[in-house]
Structure formats: structure tokens, C-alpha cells
Design a protein around this motif. Structure first.
Motif, short mmCIF file in Angstrom:
data_model
loop_
_atom_site.label_atom_id
_atom_site.label_comp_id
_atom_site.label_asym_id
_atom_site.label_seq_id
_atom_site.Cartn_x
_atom_site.Cartn_y
_atom_site.Cartn_z
N GLU A 1 -5.97 -6.64 -1.67
CA GLU A 1 -6.85 -5.50 -2.02
C GLU A 1 -5.92 -4.97 -3.09
O GLU A 1 -6.64 -4.48 -4.03
CB GLU A 1 -6.68 -4.44 -0.84
CG GLU A 1 -7.42 -3.22 -1.20
CD GLU A 1 -7.25 -2.24 0.13
OE1 GLU A 1 -8.34 -1.64 0.49
OE2 GLU A 1 -6.11 -2.06 0.69
N TYR B 1 -3.98 -9.24 3.40
CA TYR B 1 -5.30 -8.33 2.84
C TYR B 1 -4.67 -7.28 2.16
O TYR B 1 -5.51 -7.02 0.89
CB TYR B 1 -5.91 -7.86 4.10
CG TYR B 1 -6.95 -6.77 3.82
CD1 TYR B 1 -8.29 -6.97 3.30
CD2 TYR B 1 -6.62 -5.13 3.89
CE1 TYR B 1 -8.98 -5.86 2.99
CE2 TYR B 1 -7.30 -4.18 3.75
CZ TYR B 1 -8.67 -4.81 3.20
OH TYR B 1 -9.40 -3.50 2.74
N ILE C 1 -15.91 -3.33 1.96
CA ILE C 1 -14.89 -3.81 3.00
C ILE C 1 -13.54 -2.92 2.85
O ILE C 1 -13.18 -2.42 3.88
CB ILE C 1 -14.53 -5.11 2.71
CG1 ILE C 1 -15.78 -6.15 3.02
CG2 ILE C 1 -13.37 -5.78 3.41
CD1 ILE C 1 -15.71 -7.65 2.64
N SER C 2 -13.31 -2.56 1.65
CA SER C 2 -11.85 -1.97 1.49
C SER C 2 -12.04 -0.59 2.05
O SER C 2 -11.41 0.36 2.87
CB SER C 2 -11.61 -1.91 -0.04
OG SER C 2 -10.54 -0.85 0.01
N ASP D 1 0.86 -1.30 0.07
CA ASP D 1 -0.12 0.02 0.14
C ASP D 1 0.91 1.26 0.03
O ASP D 1 0.51 2.50 0.27
CB ASP D 1 -0.83 0.02 1.11
CG ASP D 1 -0.10 -0.21 2.46
OD1 ASP D 1 1.15 -0.25 2.53
OD2 ASP D 1 -0.85 0.43 3.61
N SER E 1 -2.17 -11.44 8.60
CA SER E 1 -3.47 -11.19 8.14
C SER E 1 -3.53 -9.68 7.47
O SER E 1 -3.97 -9.54 6.15
CB SER E 1 -4.71 -11.18 9.17
OG SER E 1 -4.42 -12.44 9.63
N ARG E 2 -2.89 -8.70 8.08
CA ARG E 2 -3.02 -7.72 7.34
C ARG E 2 -2.14 -7.59 6.28
O ARG E 2 -2.51 -6.97 4.97
CB ARG E 2 -2.30 -6.43 8.24
CG ARG E 2 -2.32 -4.79 7.57
CD ARG E 2 -2.09 -3.98 8.72
NE ARG E 2 -1.94 -2.59 7.98
CZ ARG E 2 -2.69 -1.72 7.20
NH1 ARG E 2 -4.22 -2.09 7.36
NH2 ARG E 2 -2.47 -0.61 6.86
N ALA F 1 -12.24 3.37 8.57
CA ALA F 1 -12.53 2.81 10.09
C ALA F 1 -13.13 3.97 10.80
O ALA F 1 -14.36 3.93 10.47
CB ALA F 1 -11.14 2.63 10.80
N ALA G 1 -14.37 0.60 4.23
CA ALA G 1 -14.74 0.26 5.72
C ALA G 1 -13.18 0.25 6.57
O ALA G 1 -12.89 0.69 7.75
CB ALA G 1 -15.31 -0.90 6.37
N VAL G 2 -12.15 -0.63 6.08
CA VAL G 2 -10.88 -0.90 6.57
C VAL G 2 -10.26 0.40 6.36
O VAL G 2 -9.37 0.87 7.36
CB VAL G 2 -10.39 -2.03 5.92
CG1 VAL G 2 -8.74 -2.09 6.41
CG2 VAL G 2 -10.80 -3.23 6.00
N ALA G 3 -10.10 0.96 5.19
CA ALA G 3 -9.22 2.33 5.01
C ALA G 3 -9.72 3.60 5.97
O ALA G 3 -8.87 4.22 6.49
CB ALA G 3 -9.66 2.65 3.74
#
Length: 860
Positions: free
Chosen positions: A798, A794, A821-822, A673, A790-791, A828, A824-826
Motif C-alpha cells: 500500500e 500489505y 481495497i485500501s 504506515d 500478511s498485514r 473497516a 475498506a481495510v482502513a
């Protein structure tokens, strides 16, 4: 036989009148006459006597003789007749002055063999005489037509010698007249030359007038004309000078003197005018100098001008005022001298390792006050210097107090502030040394405490600020390694050298292929012996001297520096010496390799670290490989200074040999990322990708057993590398694969990142290292208890689906789910609560590329 027959007949009594007897006698007489005649013909023919031949031929005719001898006599007689005619011609020509007739007669007589005759000799002599006369006359005519008196006189004398005055009266007469005229011209020229040499204007005028009357010309006459013009010009200049001097017109006098100089005049009038002009100019300069010196209050200049005024005999108010000012300035000069003396005394005291006390400043304060009372302006250099030194010494007193307080209450901040303040003043105090030692211990305690405590963003910012401040301080010129106070003097370094001593002194801190005989730093005898050995090892490893096992030589240097702290600064100083003015790129590269190894093995002393930092920071601004080596050294040295010497170790011979294969590098590794995992990680040449991955896993604290499936990928990115020359062409621009998209390349664990950097530099391509999963196995498809693992998985998923679109998504519902989902994770906790707030986000960045054009944000 006939005689014998007649005698026999007579003896027999034959009478003389007998007819037969008479006939026989007659025959006998004829035969005798014929014999005598032929004998005479032969004799005359042999003697070439014309008279004898004529008589003999008459007798032969009378006798009716014939035959070869008669024919030969007749031919000889004919020939003698022709010769006689030619001889007559020769005689006639010799008696005359006809050169052509003589030459013709001689040409005719030559083939007849008359060369030895008197006529031929006479004619030849006449020919020589006439030719000489003709040549003399021709020379006379030529000389008469010219202007060379010597040649003309010689020609006339020659004609007189040949008695040609009467025969060629006209030519000789004209020549004599021309001699007289030329003599007159020569006399005039000599007079003109004498007058020109003596610069006699009257003589030149008279001589030129006479030359004009006679029509005399030539170089002498032309020079005389030029000299007359020059003398008339000089006379005019002298007259004008007299008029200008009488009128006191110094400007005009200067102009006329320039003309006189151009004409080369050195007359008394010119010299006198020059003296007057120079005195007037000196008077003007002296008065102007007095005014300026009085305005500037420049005592030395004022005294100089007053001395000149005395020499010139000047008087007046300006001179009297200057004398009064001189007295005042002398008083002020004494005050300034006292201030300067007190400054020198105070500077000496300030060098004491014990520092100064307030009483040491009091004499300077008193001198400054006395100078003020005596009228010394604050802007005078001595006063400004005294005031500045007073302020510096007052600051030193404050710093000394700061040092004492720091020793009494040794907190990290107080120690650091006190030490930096002392270094800013370039102090060398005992308290400063003690504070430096305490600060070093406090830094170690601080690092240990920070290592155990979690680092906040503020901590990172503080550490970065401290790093920048340290670099800024180290960049100061006073930290150039040539200014290090621990160096030997150049005289001490060259002591004992007989030949080229100056060269040795000048090259003390510059590259040399010659082994040093003394340490660069002022070390004791034992350390000096080790320093010489270290320089020998350094020359061998850098290839400046041919030696075996260079890696072992480098290890010997590192081992000594690691084990003997007193040698560390010497080692760094020798490396910097060999890298200064080094003409060999191969030697430079190996010198930097040793520097890279040293900063990874042991730190410099506290006193020397800023000097080493200064050198590396300066070289970091270079180009190419030197820049990269310097960046690596800076990063590694800063790490060593932060973590302490306990973090250093001596590399093995194999690790040192790896420097031959690839350079050490600073590696920046990102996550998919774009988040930087590590920036400028020092990677030694022996550290492969597998070992780097272990370091990264440790930082990320990966506990999942699948952590070994992570790898480092090389991404080609847009733009040129940082060190690429401007406008440098891409060497692979015309390759068949040049237009193909460049996909990330995974590195094997036994690859070396340094090799990648070298390859990309040669390709002139910009790139980056990215950490991500490179192995996916079916049996690994299970959830992980490791949140970091896990991160990472992910973020990679992504990136592949939403950012790159490498994995296609089937169905709009799936696209919506993944995008949500992306999002929401970004975001938060910062996720928008309204539709309008949601539309303000860059929502398309969370949609797979192939789906971005199918809907708009405003569709309900």
C-alpha cells in the motif's frame, strides 16, 4: 802667524817705526780687535743681553766687520727690541684694569717665550684678579635681580672680600639695599607661616596687611590668604551653629556640621554641636524604635529601645506604654519558648523507628493553647511552626495507621499508598521497612500476573501514569544523591587523613583521580574492602588511572554488583561521584558506559532507587552524549525496576569491549504506515540488526518462514535532530548529491544501529528506523497463513503504490480497485454508508499520486 813674524822681525832688530813693522803691528792689532769683537758678539747673542749686543754691534760697525755672526747678532738685537716693547705693554696692562688689554698683551708675549718674565707673571696675576672681580660683580647683579636672600648675601660677602665696595660702589650699594628688603619680606613670611600654623586669625590679618604694603608675595603669603579665608569660614560656621542650636533647628545644625566636616573642623563648638545633634537624633530614633517595636510586638527590639531610653533619660507616655508592652511580651515570649521546646521534643520523638502515639502530641497542643490565651498571634513564626508540626504529627499518626492496616491487609494498592505517604513525610519507621518489602514482593507478583495477561490500553495508560508519578517523586531535591541517608559522614570519610583533610572532606562526592580509602556508604569492614577495589576498577576503566584490560575491570565491577547486593548502592554512588565535576570528556563518556552496563545488570536497593533516578533525570536535561546516555540509563533502569533483578546478567568481556566502538542507544522502530512497533528500545553496543530483527519478530509473533526476509530501513526525514545545535550548518549541504532525493537504505543484519545514529548525528540529519520486507523472491509469491506477516506485506505494498507512488498502476480500473481495497481495510466497520459520508473522507490519500489530478471528487 803675524805675531810670530813681528817677534822674529823685532828679534832681528827691525825698528818699531819701520813702515813694514808699523803696518804689521797695525794688522796685528786689527785682527785682535776683530777677534775680541766677534767673541763679544757671540757672548751677547748667547745671553740675549741687549746692552752687550748693542756695544758689540757698535764695535763691529767701527771695525767694519761682517759675516754670519754679525748678522745673527743684529737679528738677536732686533728680537730683543720687540720683546722689550711687549714687556712694556705687559707692564702697562698689568698696571691698569683693562681685561682685554691684559689678554691681548699676554697673547702677544706667549709666542715670544716671555712666560717666565716678571712682566708676564704680573700681567697673568692681574688677569686672574680681574676675571674674579668681574665674576663676583656679575653674580652680585644676578642675585640683586632675584629674591634669594642667601644667594644675595653670599654675593655681597664675596665682593667685600675682593675689596670691590669702592670700585663697584653702585652695584654693592644696590645689593645691600636689596638684602635689607629681602630680609623684611622673609620676616613677614615667617610671621605669616607662624600665624597660619597656629591658626592665628589676627596675626594672619596683620601680617597680610604688612605684606601688602611691602609687596611681598610667595607661597607663604598665598597659604596665609587661604588660611585666613578658611578661619573666617570656620568662624562663620561656628557663629551659625550657635544660632541654629539656640533656635533648636537640628536640620540647619546637620547642614552646618556637614560643612564643618568638609572643612575638617574639630573645635569645641563643633564637637558640642555634634554631641547635641547626635543626642537629638538618638532620641528621635529611640522614640521611633519604641513605636515600631510596639507595633511589631518585637520584644528584643523593644528591650533594646527601652535601655536606650533609660540612658537618654527619656520619660513620658510612650516610654511607659512600651514598658507595659514589654511585660506582656515577656509573658508571650515564655509561651512561645514553651511551644518551641515542645516542638523540639516532639521532633525527636518522631524520629523513632517505632513512630509516635497520640499522647506525644498533647504537650504541644497544650502549649499552643496556652500561647493563644496569653495573646500570641497565630501568625508568629513559633506558633505557625507549632501548628504545622502538630498537623504533620497528626498526619504521621494517620500514616502509621495506614502502614499497620497495610501490613494486616497487604494489597498492592494499600501497600503502595501507605509507603508513598510515609516517604512524603520522610519517615524512617520499622513498619515502613516491612511495608516496603511486602510492596516489592507484591510488585513482583503483579508484574508476573501482568506478563501472563493481555495488556489493554487502560493498562498501558495506568503503567505510564505510574512511571510519570515515580519520576515526579524522584525529581524532588530530597532525593539528590548527596542527601542519601546511608552515606558516611564527611568526618568519618576523612578520618586518618593528615594532609589536605578539608579538601578530602569537600571532595567526598566529587570527581577524584585519587583512590578512596573508605567506602562512600557506611559499610562493614569486608564490604569496605570490596568498595575500595571497585573504585580502583572504576578509575582504571574511566582512564583516570592507567591500567591494563579495562573491559575486565568493568566486568569485575558488574560481577561484584550482580553477586553482592550490599555493594550495589555503593557502585552507583561511586559512579555518580566520578561523574560530578569531572573535567575530562573521555572519562565522563566511560563513566556513563559503566552506568549503562550497571542498570542492565542489577537494580539499586529500594531505598536508593529514587536517588539514582534523580541523578539520571537531572542529567537527561543535559546536552549531547550525556543526554543520550542518561536517556538510555533511564529507560533501562525503569525496565529493570519493573521486571526485577532476575532480568539482569553480567555481560561478557567482548560485549563490554563493544562500548569502545559505539554507544548504547534507544531505538524507535516503526512500521511503514507510521505505527510505532517499539519506542525507546534499549540496544546495547553488541546487539546487531539481525538480533534486533529477532526481537521484533518475537513481538509481532511472526510464524511465516519468510519472516527472515524482513529488514530494518533507515529513512531520512525532514527537520533537524533533537540534539542538533540551533542553526548548525549541514556539513554535506554543498556535496554534489545534496539535492538528490534520499531513498530508504536497508541495513545489513550484521550492521549496528548505534553506528547509524553516530553517523546521522555527525551529518546533522534527522532519521527514523522502519521495519519492512527487504527481499522479494519469485518462489515466495504465495499466500501466507500468518495474518501479521500478511498485514506487513500489505502495508508495504500500500505504501509503495498509494502513498509513495513508487510502483506505477496501469489502467483506471486497477486504480479504483486498489483504492477501494485500501479504503475498506482502513475504515473497516467505520466505512461510510452514504455518498456524502464518503466524500467527507480524505479520499485522495487512497489514490496513487500520479492519478490524483485526473478527476475531481464531484465528477459523477
Amino acid at each position: 802667524a803675524i805675531k810670530a813674524a813681528i817677534k822674529a822681525a823685532a828679534d832681528l832688530g827691525t825698528p818699531a817705526d819701520d813702515a813694514d813693522m808699523a803696518q804689521a803691528c797695525q794688522t796685528r792689532d786689527n785682527l785682535v780687535a776683530e777677534r775680541d769683537c766677534r767673541a763679544a758678539l757671540a757672548a751677547a747673542t748667547a745671553s740675549n743681553d741687549a746692552m752687550q749686543l748693542s756695544a758689540a754691534l757698535r764695535t763691529a760697525t767701527e771695525l767694519g766687520l761682517s759675516g754670519p755672526d754679525v748678522d745673527a747678532a743684529r737679528e738677536a738685537a732686533s728680537k730683543l727690541g720687540a720683546q722689550s716693547e711687549v714687556r712694556s705693554k705687559l707692564a702697562a696692562a698689568a698696571a691698569g684694569d683693562d681685561l682685554a688689554a691684559i689678554e691681548a698683551a699676554l697673547s702677544e708675549a706667549g709666542p715670544m717665550g716671555l712666560d717666565d718674565t716678571a712682566e708676564f707673571q704680573s700681567a697673568s696675576a692681574a688677569l686672574v684678579r680681574l676675571r674674579e672681580e668681574h665674576a663676583a660683580v656679575e653674580e652680585l647683579r644676578t642675585a640683586t635681580a632675584g629674591t634669594n636672600l642667601a644667594e644675595l648675601s653670599r654675593a655681597v660677602a664675596n665682593c667685600m672680600r675682593l675689596n670691590l665696595a669702592t670700585k663697584y660702589a653702585a652695584e654693592v650699594g644696590a645689593a645691600k639695599a636689596h638684602v635689607t628688603a629681602l630680609g623684611e619680606h622673609m620676616k613677614i613670611k615667617m610671621q605669616l607661616s607662624t600665624a597660619a600654623k597656629g591658626r592665628d586669625l589676627a596675626g594672619l590679618v596683620a601680617g597680610l596687611q604688612r605684606a601688602g604694603e611691602l609687596g611681598t608675595e610667595g607661597e607663604e603669603v598665598e597659604r596665609a590668604r587661604q588660611m585666613r579665608a578658611a578661619l573666617e569660614n570656620e568662624a562663620g560656621i561656628e557663629t551659625s551653629l550657635t544660632e541654629a542650636l539656640n533656635a533648636r533647628d537640628m536640620t540647619r545644625v546637620g547642614e552646618l556640621l556637614e560643612q564643618a566636616d568638609a572643612a575638617g573642623m574639630q573645635s569645641d563648638a563643633v564637637q558640642q554641636a555634634r554631641i547635641i545633634r547626635d543626642r537629638e537624633a538618638m532620641v528621635a530614633r529611640t522614640k521611633a524604635g519604641l513605636a515600631q517595636a510596639s507595633l511589631d510586638e518585637d520584644l528584643a527590639h523593644l528591650q533594646e529601645c527601652l535601655e536606650m531610653a533609660i540612658q537618654l533619660g527619656l520619660e513620658g507616655d510612650d516610654v511607659n506604654n512600651a514598658r507595659n508592652l514589654q511585660d506582656k511580651l515577656q509573658i508571650m515570649e515564655g509561651a512561645k519558648a514553651e511551644v518551641a521546646a515542645q516542638c523540639r521534643a516532639l521532633e525527636v520523638k518522631s524520629q523513632s523507628k517505632l513512630g509516635i502515639v497520640p499522647e506525644d502530641i498533647e504537650p504541644l497542643v497544650a502549649a499552643l493553647e496556652e500561647a493563644r490565651i496569653k495573646g500570641c498571634a497565630p501568625g508568629l513564626p513559633q506558633i505557625e511552626g507549632g501548628v504545622a508540626l502538630k498537623a504533620k504529627m497528626e498526619r504521621q499518626l494517620q500514616v502509621q495507621e495506614m502502614l499497620r492496616e497495610a501490613l494486616e491487609n497487604p494489597s498492592y494498592e494499600q501497600l503502595k499508598e501507605a509507603l508513598e505517604s510515609a516517604e512524603d513525610l520522610d519517615l524512617k519507621l520499622d513498619d515502613q521497612t516491612r511495608v516496603k518489602a511486602l510492596l516489592k514482593a507484591a510488585e513482583a507478583e503483579k508484574r508476573a500476573a501482568e506478563a501472563d495477561a493481555p495488556m489493554s490500553d487502560e493498562d498501558f495508560e495506568r503503567m505510564e501514569k505510574e512511571r510519570q508519578e515515580r519520576q515526579k517523586r524522584a525529581r524532588q531535591d530530597r532525593y539528590k544523591f548527596v542527601h542519601y541517608t546511608g552515606l558516611r559522614s564527611s568526618d568519618d570519610f576523612a578520618r586518618g587523613v593528615i594532609l589536605n583533610k578539608k579538601k578530602v572532606k569537600d571532595g567526598m562526592l566529587r570527581f577524584s583521580q585519587t583512590l578512596i580509602t573508605k567506602s562512600l556508604l557506611d559499610l562493614d569492614r569486608d564490604m569496605n574492602r570490596w568498595a575500595v577495589q571497585i573504585h580502583k576498577d572504576l578509575l582504571g576503566y574511566m582512564g583516570d588511572k592507567t591500567m591494563n584490560f579495562p573491559a575486565t575491570l568493568a566486568q569485575d565491577i558488574l560481577q561484584k554488583g550482580f553477586e553482592i547486593p550490599e555493594l550495589r548502592d555503593e557502585i552507583y554512588m561511586q559512579i555518580m561521584k566520578q561523574l560530578t565535576g569531572n573535567p575530562r570528556p573521555e572519562s565522563i563518556a566511560k563513566g556513563w558506559q559503566v552506568m549503562c552496563m550497571c542498570v542492565s545488570t542489577f537494580p539499586p536497593s529500594v531505598d536508593f532507587e529514587n536517588y539514582l533516578l534523580n541523578f539520571i533525570l537531572e542529567k537527561r536535561e543535559s546536552k549531547g552524549a550525556v543526554r543520550n546516555y542518561a536517556k538510555y540509563c533511564l529507560r533501562t533502569l525503569e525496565g529493570m525496576l519493573s521486571s526485577g533483578e532476575s532480568s539482569g546478567f553480567v555481560p561478557s568481556v567482548e560485549e563490554i569491549q563493544a562500548y569502545k566502538e559505539r554507544p548504547p542507544i534507544l531505538a524507535t522502530i516503526e512500521l511503514v504506515d507510521g505505527q510505532v512497533l517499539t519506542e525507546d528500545l534499549p540496544v546495547t553496543p553488541d546487539l546487531n540488526v539481525g538480533k534486533v530483527l529477532e526481537i521484533c519478530s518475537g513481538w509481532l509473533q511472526l510464524k511465516d518462514p519468510r519472516a527472515d526476509t524482513m529488514g530494518i530501513f533507515v529513512y531520512d526525514v525532514e527537520g533537524e535532530p533533537e540534539d542538533a545545535p540551533a542553526g548548525a550548518p549541514d556539513p554535506y549541504a554543498n556535496a554534489p548529491y545534496a539535492d538528490l532525493p534520499r531513498t530508504p537504505r536497508p541495513l545489513r543484519n550484521d550492521d549496528y544501529m548505534g553506528d547509524v545514529i553516530v553517523q546521522k548525528a555527525r551529518q546533522k540529519r534527522n532519521f527514523k528506523f522502519t521495519l519492512k520486507k527487504k527481499i522479494f523472491l519469485h518462489e515466495h509469491k504465495y499466500a501466507s497463513d500468518d495474518p501479521m506477516y500478511s498485514r506487513l506485506v500489505y502495508l508495504q505494498a500500500e505504501d509503495e503504490v498509494l502513498a509513495q507512488g513508487n510502483l506505477p498502476v496501469e489502467g483506471e480500473d486497477m486504480v479504483l480497485e486498489l483504492s477501494a481495497i485500501s479504503l475498506a481495510v482502513a475504515y473497516a466497520d467505520d466505512f461510510p454508508t452514504t455518498e456524502d459520508g464518503l466524500k467527507e473522507l480524505e479520499l485522495l490519500d487512497f489514490v496513487p499520486p500520479e492519478w490524483r489530478g485526473r478527476h475531481t471528487l464531484h465528477e459523477g
